[in-house]
Write a protein that holds these residues in place. Structure first.
Motif, PDB file in Angstrom:
ATOM      1  N   ALA A  56       7.574   1.983 -17.975  1.00 53.64           N
ATOM      2  CA  ALA A  56       6.147   1.856 -17.655  1.00 53.64           C
ATOM      3  C   ALA A  56       5.535   3.234 -17.455  1.00 53.64           C
ATOM      4  O   ALA A  56       6.152   4.113 -16.859  1.00 53.64           O
ATOM      5  CB  ALA A  56       5.967   1.000 -16.412  1.00 53.64           C
ATOM      6  N   LYS A  57       4.319   3.428 -17.937  1.00 57.42           N
ATOM      7  CA  LYS A  57       3.662   4.730 -17.852  1.00 57.42           C
ATOM      8  C   LYS A  57       3.246   5.067 -16.421  1.00 57.42           C
ATOM      9  O   LYS A  57       3.391   6.197 -15.962  1.00 57.42           O
ATOM     10  CB  LYS A  57       2.433   4.740 -18.772  1.00 57.42           C
ATOM     11  CG  LYS A  57       1.686   6.071 -18.785  1.00 57.42           C
ATOM     12  CD  LYS A  57       0.523   6.016 -19.774  1.00 57.42           C
ATOM     13  CE  LYS A  57      -0.223   7.346 -19.812  1.00 57.42           C
ATOM     14  NZ  LYS A  57      -1.353   7.317 -20.778  1.00 57.42           N
ATOM     15  N   PHE A  58       2.697   4.088 -15.701  1.00 65.23           N
ATOM     16  CA  PHE A  58       2.185   4.326 -14.354  1.00 65.23           C
ATOM     17  C   PHE A  58       2.963   3.536 -13.303  1.00 65.23           C
ATOM     18  O   PHE A  58       3.231   2.354 -13.484  1.00 65.23           O
ATOM     19  CB  PHE A  58       0.705   3.951 -14.270  1.00 65.23           C
ATOM     20  CG  PHE A  58      -0.186   4.749 -15.182  1.00 65.23           C
ATOM     21  CD1 PHE A  58      -0.277   6.125 -15.048  1.00 65.23           C
ATOM     22  CD2 PHE A  58      -0.926   4.125 -16.180  1.00 65.23           C
ATOM     23  CE1 PHE A  58      -1.086   6.873 -15.886  1.00 65.23           C
ATOM     24  CE2 PHE A  58      -1.749   4.860 -17.017  1.00 65.23           C
ATOM     25  CZ  PHE A  58      -1.832   6.243 -16.883  1.00 65.23           C
ATOM     26  N   ALA A  59       3.313   4.217 -12.213  1.00 63.42           N
ATOM     27  CA  ALA A  59       4.075   3.585 -11.137  1.00 63.42           C
ATOM     28  C   ALA A  59       3.210   3.256  -9.930  1.00 63.42           C
ATOM     29  O   ALA A  59       3.637   2.517  -9.042  1.00 63.42           O
ATOM     30  CB  ALA A  59       5.225   4.506 -10.701  1.00 63.42           C
ATOM     31  N   GLU A  60       1.987   3.801  -9.894  1.00 60.40           N
ATOM     32  CA  GLU A  60       1.116   3.607  -8.731  1.00 60.40           C
ATOM     33  C   GLU A  60      -0.280   3.157  -9.151  1.00 60.40           C
ATOM     34  O   GLU A  60      -0.709   3.388 -10.291  1.00 60.40           O
ATOM     35  CB  GLU A  60       0.990   4.924  -7.945  1.00 60.40           C
ATOM     36  CG  GLU A  60       2.298   5.520  -7.473  1.00 60.40           C
ATOM     37  CD  GLU A  60       2.951   4.707  -6.371  1.00 60.40           C
ATOM     38  OE1 GLU A  60       2.223   3.909  -5.722  1.00 60.40           O
ATOM     39  OE2 GLU A  60       4.151   4.855  -6.156  1.00 60.40           O
ATOM     40  N   LEU A  61      -0.985   2.542  -8.209  1.00 61.25           N
ATOM     41  CA  LEU A  61      -2.392   2.214  -8.409  1.00 61.25           C
ATOM     42  C   LEU A  61      -3.232   3.042  -7.443  1.00 61.25           C
ATOM     43  O   LEU A  61      -2.773   3.379  -6.349  1.00 61.25           O
ATOM     44  CB  LEU A  61      -2.645   0.725  -8.128  1.00 61.25           C
ATOM     45  CG  LEU A  61      -2.147  -0.277  -9.167  1.00 61.25           C
ATOM     46  CD1 LEU A  61      -2.492  -1.696  -8.722  1.00 61.25           C
ATOM     47  CD2 LEU A  61      -2.739   0.012 -10.542  1.00 61.25           C
ATOM     48  N   PRO A  62      -4.462   3.357  -7.826  1.00 59.62           N
ATOM     49  CA  PRO A  62      -5.322   4.111  -6.903  1.00 59.62           C
ATOM     50  C   PRO A  62      -5.850   3.199  -5.801  1.00 59.62           C
ATOM     51  O   PRO A  62      -5.777   1.968  -5.906  1.00 59.62           O
ATOM     52  CB  PRO A  62      -6.457   4.574  -7.816  1.00 59.62           C
ATOM     53  CG  PRO A  62      -6.551   3.486  -8.846  1.00 59.62           C
ATOM     54  CD  PRO A  62      -5.123   3.071  -9.110  1.00 59.62           C
ATOM     55  N   ASP A  63      -6.369   3.797  -4.744  1.00 60.63           N
ATOM     56  CA  ASP A  63      -7.071   3.029  -3.727  1.00 60.63           C
ATOM     57  C   ASP A  63      -8.307   2.457  -4.415  1.00 60.63           C
ATOM     58  O   ASP A  63      -9.170   3.217  -4.880  1.00 60.63           O
ATOM     59  CB  ASP A  63      -7.474   3.959  -2.579  1.00 60.63           C
ATOM     60  CG  ASP A  63      -8.285   3.256  -1.500  1.00 60.63           C
ATOM     61  OD1 ASP A  63      -8.708   2.098  -1.730  1.00 60.63           O
ATOM     62  OD2 ASP A  63      -8.507   3.856  -0.432  1.00 60.63           O
ATOM     63  N   PRO A  64      -8.422   1.138  -4.522  1.00 56.10           N
ATOM     64  CA  PRO A  64      -9.549   0.569  -5.273  1.00 56.10           C
ATOM     65  C   PRO A  64     -10.920   0.955  -4.734  1.00 56.10           C
ATOM     66  O   PRO A  64     -11.874   1.129  -5.510  1.00 56.10           O
ATOM     67  CB  PRO A  64      -9.307  -0.946  -5.179  1.00 56.10           C
ATOM     68  CG  PRO A  64      -8.425  -1.128  -3.990  1.00 56.10           C
ATOM     69  CD  PRO A  64      -7.550   0.084  -3.969  1.00 56.10           C
ATOM     70  N   CYS A  65     -11.040   1.114  -3.420  1.00 49.36           N
ATOM     71  CA  CYS A  65     -12.345   1.445  -2.838  1.00 49.36           C
ATOM     72  C   CYS A  65     -12.694   2.920  -2.995  1.00 49.36           C
ATOM     73  O   CYS A  65     -13.805   3.337  -2.662  1.00 49.36           O
ATOM     74  CB  CYS A  65     -12.386   1.035  -1.367  1.00 49.36           C
ATOM     75  SG  CYS A  65     -12.404  -0.766  -1.128  1.00 49.36           S
TER      76      CYS A  65
END
Length: 263
Positions: A56-65
């Protein structure tokens, strides 16, 4: 008596012949078995291995807010009830997250303008059984576009691929009437690597104020989704500059697993 001795010798000699043949025969079988065993042990052992799925290219998500720049939020929802946004509930923030902003700008005798903006993220991990994260995200991308196109009460629904946003993106525009008010909607579904981003932006005019144009709502949704896609790259220490290297030539509609909030 003298003649019997040579005869006895001949009889014993003949009797010994079968015994020697038997011994020789046993020796030959044993040698053959050893040769076969040696040949079998020398042959290479072939083992089958399953193909490894792409990481998978990305392991994290940004803080949506924080995924949409503050200046973008201010521009799109000038009278937001909460400038920091309202965070959606998630049992696993590394896999999914969402945030929304809404507000009513009172313009006195000219009426009021209502705006709603929300952004959602879904990240897919690579799985040996289910497939690569990018492939799984592509499937979800298609589902989300189809889900938006089938929105209850939607009128004048139009879908079109969008270039320059992630690896694939599709915009869906439509109109909808609520509480005797006409709303304009734009939903943009985008995929960047193994992450699907869904941005919804809509608005309406109250108390005699005009309904915002389709172009105004589309422009706002485009600003927000570009911020959100860039935020995914930033959260993983990379820089998003439009489409990533794995971009395909087709932008077939796909979808994301975030749930669209009601206005």
């Amino acid at each position: 008596m003298h003649r019997s001795a040579p005869r006895l010798t001949r009889i014993l000699a003949c009797a010994a012949v079968p015994v020697m043949l038997v011994v020789a025969g046993c020796s030959s079988d044993s040698d053959g078995k050893k040769d076969a065993d040696a040949s079998a042990s020398a042959s290479p052992q072939v083992t089958k291995s399953e193909p490894t799925v792409e990481a998978a290219k990305f392991a994290e998500l940004p803080d949506p807010c924080s995924s949409v720049a503050a200046k973008t939020v201010k521009s799109l929802v000038p009278s937001a009830k909460s400038k920091n946004g309202t965070r959606g509930k998630s049992s696993d923030s590394s896999a999914r997250g969402s945030c929304s902003w809404n507000g009513l700008a009172d313009k006195g005798v000219k009426g009021s303008q209502y705006r709603w903006l929300d952004v959602g993220f879904t990240r897919f991990a690579s799985d040996q059984t289910l497939g690569s994260g990018a492939a799984r995200a592509g499937e979800d991308f298609t589902k989300q576009v189809g889900k938006t196109e089938a929105t209850d009460g939607a009128k004048n629904v139009k879908s079109e691929p969008v270039t320059g946003i992630g690896d694939q993106a599709t915009k869906v525009t439509y109109d909808q009437s609520k509480a005797d008010e006409d709303f304009r909607y734009t939903t943009i579904v985008a995929r960047t690597g193994n992450v699907v981003v869904v941005v919804n932006y809509n608005g309406a005019g109250y108390a005699g104020s005009k309904t915002p144009t389709a172009e105004t709502i589309l422009k706002g949704a485009t600003m927000a989704v570009k911020d959100a896609v860039a935020a995914v790259a930033d959260a993983n220490g990379s820089k998003e500059t439009g489409a990533s290297p794995e971009t395909k030539t087709s932008n077939s509609p796909s979808s994301s697993a975030t749930t669209k909030k009601s206005d």
